[in-house]
Design an enzyme around this catalytic site. Structure first.
Site, PDB file in Angstrom:
ATOM      1  N   ASP A 115       1.146  -1.252   0.058  1.00  0.00           N
ATOM      2  CA  ASP A 115      -0.286  -0.050   0.221  1.00  0.00           C
ATOM      3  C   ASP A 115       1.396   0.865   0.275  1.00  0.00           C
ATOM      4  O   ASP A 115       1.749   1.043   0.124  1.00  0.00           O
ATOM      5  CB  ASP A 115      -0.715  -0.229   1.638  1.00  0.00           C
ATOM      6  CG  ASP A 115      -1.625   1.597   1.199  1.00  0.00           C
ATOM      7  OD1 ASP A 115      -2.607   1.819   0.466  1.00  0.00           O
ATOM      8  OD2 ASP A 115      -2.153   1.768   2.270  1.00  0.00           O
ATOM      9  N   LEU A 116       0.441   2.267  -0.556  1.00  0.00           N
ATOM     10  CA  LEU A 116       0.903   3.331  -0.188  1.00  0.00           C
ATOM     11  C   LEU A 116       0.867   4.592   0.954  1.00  0.00           C
ATOM     12  O   LEU A 116       1.950   4.491   1.565  1.00  0.00           O
ATOM     13  CB  LEU A 116       0.097   4.315  -1.428  1.00  0.00           C
ATOM     14  CG  LEU A 116       1.512   5.895  -1.789  1.00  0.00           C
ATOM     15  CD1 LEU A 116       3.007   5.447  -2.127  1.00  0.00           C
ATOM     16  CD2 LEU A 116       1.056   6.542  -2.791  1.00  0.00           C
ATOM     17  N   ASP A 117      -0.147   4.919   1.052  1.00  0.00           N
ATOM     18  CA  ASP A 117      -0.208   5.530   2.525  1.00  0.00           C
ATOM     19  C   ASP A 117      -0.318   4.932   3.862  1.00  0.00           C
ATOM     20  O   ASP A 117      -0.286   3.794   3.982  1.00  0.00           O
ATOM     21  CB  ASP A 117      -1.351   6.598   2.423  1.00  0.00           C
ATOM     22  CG  ASP A 117      -1.663   7.702   1.238  1.00  0.00           C
ATOM     23  OD1 ASP A 117      -0.640   7.952   0.703  1.00  0.00           O
ATOM     24  OD2 ASP A 117      -2.948   7.758   1.115  1.00  0.00           O
ATOM     25  N   THR A 151       1.218  10.199   4.159  1.00  0.00           N
ATOM     26  CA  THR A 151       0.553  11.377   3.684  1.00  0.00           C
ATOM     27  C   THR A 151      -0.787  11.864   3.747  1.00  0.00           C
ATOM     28  O   THR A 151      -2.168  12.296   3.554  1.00  0.00           O
ATOM     29  CB  THR A 151       0.060  11.127   2.190  1.00  0.00           C
ATOM     30  OG1 THR A 151      -0.582  10.012   1.463  1.00  0.00           O
ATOM     31  CG2 THR A 151       1.556  11.066   1.357  1.00  0.00           C
ATOM     32  N   LYS A 165      -8.905   5.669   6.023  1.00  0.00           N
ATOM     33  CA  LYS A 165      -8.044   5.076   5.738  1.00  0.00           C
ATOM     34  C   LYS A 165      -8.228   3.768   4.661  1.00  0.00           C
ATOM     35  O   LYS A 165      -9.386   3.358   4.890  1.00  0.00           O
ATOM     36  CB  LYS A 165      -7.565   4.691   6.799  1.00  0.00           C
ATOM     37  CG  LYS A 165      -6.494   5.731   7.256  1.00  0.00           C
ATOM     38  CD  LYS A 165      -5.979   5.072   8.769  1.00  0.00           C
ATOM     39  CE  LYS A 165      -5.014   4.380   8.318  1.00  0.00           C
ATOM     40  NZ  LYS A 165      -4.363   3.771   9.403  1.00  0.00           N
ATOM     41  N   SER A 191      -2.861   0.398  -4.537  1.00  0.00           N
ATOM     42  CA  SER A 191      -3.124   1.466  -3.295  1.00  0.00           C
ATOM     43  C   SER A 191      -4.472   1.858  -4.430  1.00  0.00           C
ATOM     44  O   SER A 191      -4.616   1.958  -5.475  1.00  0.00           O
ATOM     45  CB  SER A 191      -2.247   2.935  -4.108  1.00  0.00           C
ATOM     46  OG  SER A 191      -2.997   4.235  -2.804  1.00  0.00           O
ATOM     47  N   ALA A 192      -5.690   2.766  -3.127  1.00  0.00           N
ATOM     48  CA  ALA A 192      -6.421   3.674  -4.128  1.00  0.00           C
ATOM     49  C   ALA A 192      -6.079   5.104  -4.638  1.00  0.00           C
ATOM     50  O   ALA A 192      -7.398   5.222  -5.576  1.00  0.00           O
ATOM     51  CB  ALA A 192      -7.724   3.345  -3.181  1.00  0.00           C
ATOM     52  N   ASN A 195      -3.318   9.091  -7.121  1.00  0.00           N
ATOM     53  CA  ASN A 195      -2.190  10.112  -6.512  1.00  0.00           C
ATOM     54  C   ASN A 195      -1.052   9.517  -6.637  1.00  0.00           C
ATOM     55  O   ASN A 195       0.484  10.366  -6.763  1.00  0.00           O
ATOM     56  CB  ASN A 195      -2.362  11.350  -6.461  1.00  0.00           C
ATOM     57  CG  ASN A 195      -3.304  11.983  -6.577  1.00  0.00           C
ATOM     58  OD1 ASN A 195      -3.609  12.856  -7.874  1.00  0.00           O
ATOM     59  ND2 ASN A 195      -4.115  12.422  -5.154  1.00  0.00           N
ATOM     60  N   LYS A 216     -10.817  -1.565  -2.054  1.00  0.00           N
ATOM     61  CA  LYS A 216     -10.660  -2.489  -0.752  1.00  0.00           C
ATOM     62  C   LYS A 216     -11.602  -2.000   0.305  1.00  0.00           C
ATOM     63  O   LYS A 216     -11.951  -0.849   0.797  1.00  0.00           O
ATOM     64  CB  LYS A 216      -9.207  -1.873  -0.545  1.00  0.00           C
ATOM     65  CG  LYS A 216      -8.222  -2.209  -0.549  1.00  0.00           C
ATOM     66  CD  LYS A 216      -6.532  -1.374  -0.386  1.00  0.00           C
ATOM     67  CE  LYS A 216      -5.646  -1.533  -1.147  1.00  0.00           C
ATOM     68  NZ  LYS A 216      -4.691  -0.615  -0.286  1.00  0.00           N
ATOM     69  N   GLU A 248       0.438  -3.598   4.312  1.00  0.00           N
ATOM     70  CA  GLU A 248      -0.543  -2.487   4.709  1.00  0.00           C
ATOM     71  C   GLU A 248      -0.597  -2.585   6.169  1.00  0.00           C
ATOM     72  O   GLU A 248      -0.342  -2.649   6.992  1.00  0.00           O
ATOM     73  CB  GLU A 248      -2.197  -3.331   4.790  1.00  0.00           C
ATOM     74  CG  GLU A 248      -2.805  -3.767   2.833  1.00  0.00           C
ATOM     75  CD  GLU A 248      -3.234  -2.038   2.159  1.00  0.00           C
ATOM     76  OE1 GLU A 248      -3.273  -1.394   3.854  1.00  0.00           O
ATOM     77  OE2 GLU A 248      -3.829  -1.715   1.470  1.00  0.00           O
ATOM     78  N   ASP A 249      -1.402  -0.632   6.008  1.00  0.00           N
ATOM     79  CA  ASP A 249      -1.885  -0.190   7.564  1.00  0.00           C
ATOM     80  C   ASP A 249      -3.832   0.200   7.542  1.00  0.00           C
ATOM     81  O   ASP A 249      -3.464   0.739   9.244  1.00  0.00           O
ATOM     82  CB  ASP A 249      -1.150   1.598   7.427  1.00  0.00           C
ATOM     83  CG  ASP A 249      -1.876   1.949   6.744  1.00  0.00           C
ATOM     84  OD1 ASP A 249      -2.295   1.728   5.329  1.00  0.00           O
ATOM     85  OD2 ASP A 249      -2.131   3.410   7.646  1.00  0.00           O
TER      86      ASP A 249
END
Length: 216
Positions: A10-12, A18, A46, A115-116, A119, A146, A170-171
């Protein structure tokens, strides 16, 4: 679990944090609509898509908007978020994640981003990490958010690896559910009391490497 042949991230909250920028942008929108958004309420956003997040924010404030206005508000929020993201530098990558991705690369294990966010590429470019990922599955490609497993199943297909040989980092609770629904190893980043469905939960990548991953 079989040996890990690919890792999906995942990204964030995993690669870069972010979340604070999302919160600022959503809160400013809420205040413009006449109500406040607390950090606790923001936790509900989230790991889900922009339009799903907007619906939750509007429900919190008891605000009803036309579909046209919803699209405008979502676009304005995203523009504000991107403006904040443009302040990021390579130093904003979370501790240890660059070293872990280097370790995967050195051992021939491909990495993908799931990631959703729409960006993702912009953010990865800002922190100089785009080159680490062999595929990017983001909000521009997926049709189901997700906890649906689509994002990670697409990532595995891109990398030509069976889901059972993939590890997901994942967070968010929705992200862990997505990974498990895809039949993948789920590594939670954060608190074990929150990410209860994860196969293992770690605080971050600072003391985590490939040997630890292979022992799970």
């Amino acid at each position: 679990m079989p040996s890990i042949q690919a890792c999906l991230f995942d990204l964030d909250g995993v690669i870069v944090d972010t979340a604070q920028f999302h919160y600022i942008a959503w809160r400013e929108m809420a205040q413009d609509l006449g109500f406040d958004l607390t950090r606790e309420e923001n936790e509900r956003l989230k790991g889900i898509s922009r339009m799903e997040s907007l619906e939750i924010v509007l429900s919190i404030g008891g605000v009803h908007l036309s579909e046209e206005e919803k699209l405008r508000r979502a676009a304005d929020k995203n523009a504000r978020y991107l403006d904040l993201c443009m302040q990021m530098t390579p130093d904003d990558a979370l501790p240890g994640v660059r070293r872990f991705l280097d370790e995967l690369k050195q051992n021939g294990i491909p990495s993908g981003l799931g990631s959703a966010s729409k960006n993702a590429k912009v953010i990865l470019e800002r922190i100089d990490m785009l080159h680490y990922f062999d595929t990017i599955v983001d909000g521009n490609r997926i049709t189901k958010g997700k906890p649906d497993p689509q994002v990670f199943l697409m990532g595995a297909a891109d990398l030509n690896v069976t889901p059972a040989h993939c590890a997901v980092f994942e967070d968010a609770v929705a992200g862990i559910e997505s990974a498990k629904a895809a039949g993948m190893l789920a590594v939670g980043i954060g608190e074990a009391s929150v990410l209860t469905e994860a196969d293992i939960v770690i605080p971050g990548f600072e003391n985590f490497g490939l040997p630890q991953l292979e022992k799970i």
